[in-house]
Design an enzyme around this catalytic site. Sequence first.
Site, PDB file in Angstrom:
ATOM      1  N   LYS A 102       0.866  -1.179   0.000  1.00 32.82           N
ATOM      2  CA  LYS A 102       0.000   0.000   0.000  1.00 32.82           C
ATOM      3  C   LYS A 102       0.900   1.224   0.000  1.00 32.82           C
ATOM      4  O   LYS A 102       1.587   1.501   0.993  1.00 32.82           O
ATOM      5  CB  LYS A 102      -0.913   0.011   1.239  1.00 32.82           C
ATOM      6  CG  LYS A 102      -1.705   1.300   1.363  1.00 32.82           C
ATOM      7  CD  LYS A 102      -2.628   1.288   2.562  1.00 32.82           C
ATOM      8  CE  LYS A 102      -3.161   2.690   2.822  1.00 32.82           C
ATOM      9  NZ  LYS A 102      -4.034   2.754   4.001  1.00 32.82           N
ATOM     10  N   GLY A 163      -8.945   8.546   9.579  1.00 32.52           N
ATOM     11  CA  GLY A 163      -9.360   8.583  10.990  1.00 32.52           C
ATOM     12  C   GLY A 163     -10.427   9.616  11.307  1.00 32.52           C
ATOM     13  O   GLY A 163     -10.791   9.787  12.469  1.00 32.52           O
ATOM     14  N   GLY A 190     -11.636   7.148   6.213  1.00 24.27           N
ATOM     15  CA  GLY A 190     -12.757   8.037   6.514  1.00 24.27           C
ATOM     16  C   GLY A 190     -14.053   7.338   6.894  1.00 24.27           C
ATOM     17  O   GLY A 190     -14.966   7.979   7.402  1.00 24.27           O
ATOM     18  N   ASN A 211     -10.148   0.777   9.167  1.00 20.42           N
ATOM     19  CA  ASN A 211      -9.293   0.560  10.332  1.00 20.42           C
ATOM     20  C   ASN A 211      -9.884   1.211  11.580  1.00 20.42           C
ATOM     21  O   ASN A 211     -10.446   0.536  12.425  1.00 20.42           O
ATOM     22  CB  ASN A 211      -7.875   1.081  10.064  1.00 20.42           C
ATOM     23  CG  ASN A 211      -6.892   0.707  11.160  1.00 20.42           C
ATOM     24  OD1 ASN A 211      -7.265   0.323  12.261  1.00 20.42           O
ATOM     25  ND2 ASN A 211      -5.629   0.797  10.888  1.00 20.42           N
TER      26      ASN A 211
END
Lengths: 263, 70
Positions: A102, A163, A190, A211
């Site tokens: 990534k 986040g 997001g 996450n």
Amino acid sequence: MTIPMDFLQLGSYTFSSRLILGTGKFSNATVMLEAVRASGAQLVTVALRRFNREQAEDDLFGPLSAIEGITLMPNTSGASTAAEAIRAAHIARELSGSPFIKVEIHPNPQHLMPDPIETYEAARILAKEGFLVMPYITADPVLAKRLEEVGCASVMPLGSAIGSGQGVATAAMIDIIIRESGIPVIVDAGLRSPSEAAHAMEMGCGAVLVNSAVAVAGNPPEMAEAFAEAVAAGRKAFRAGLMQKSGSAIATSPLTAFLGANG
Amino acid sequence: MLQMITIELNGTKQPLPIGSAVSDLLSIIGSDGKSVAVVVNEQIIRPDKRSARLLQEGDHVELLIFAGGG
């Protein structure tokens, strides 16, 4: 009716799960591992950190590798240039044995927005070296197309800031990216709620990466499961074909008068 | 008495007996048996090369692991 099998194709890899889970911000490794199992995720992100002899339990490679069917996707977080990201990718591949990377290059810690120029350059070189490059980008259809042209395995436009929990604020742009893209489009960053993940999948995203929404939930394994169900539902709805929107009402029941009418 | 060298390990000074290999460093700091990537002066040292790669005075060594990240 038999529904044909539906796999997420990334390079030569196929995944039945379309939920990619990040492993940051969990209260501890045990909860994180429970959440990974509950999510059914087959692709899991990790980050490179310096080994600290006082915190040797931070090493996640062993415990994650022990979960059957997991492929690791290391990120290049911490890199602020293409050169740093490429160096991180080489080290990560050495550790993980996985071709996935990534590419995440955000030079400004205030907003963590990805640098499009450095990301493009790193992705171009790493794809040529044989990596399955998954670039984290702003929701820019032109950049997404350019990344596809240099051989990326997917593009991962942000829904909103990392986040932030602001959901898919970039939906209109992501819609264009999906329409134009020949590779899977994965909303990364997001997302706050499973309904937002379902929405992204209904739009035609190939997968979503979550996450924080899971890691900081009151019950992370339960939230991981909720996201897995929402992603599956959204994907199923996309494949089933959503109805067209209409500017006015279209009746679902016959309007022929019969109650007390004279006919 | 052992002759010592000083290397830079993850940004801090680390004394080592002269003639130490990368594999010796890993057992001294307790990271052997773990999945660590070793980078000496920007060069990745693979596991099968770690006992042959001797460390010199002033070498820059980075030891990296996988931690949580999104």
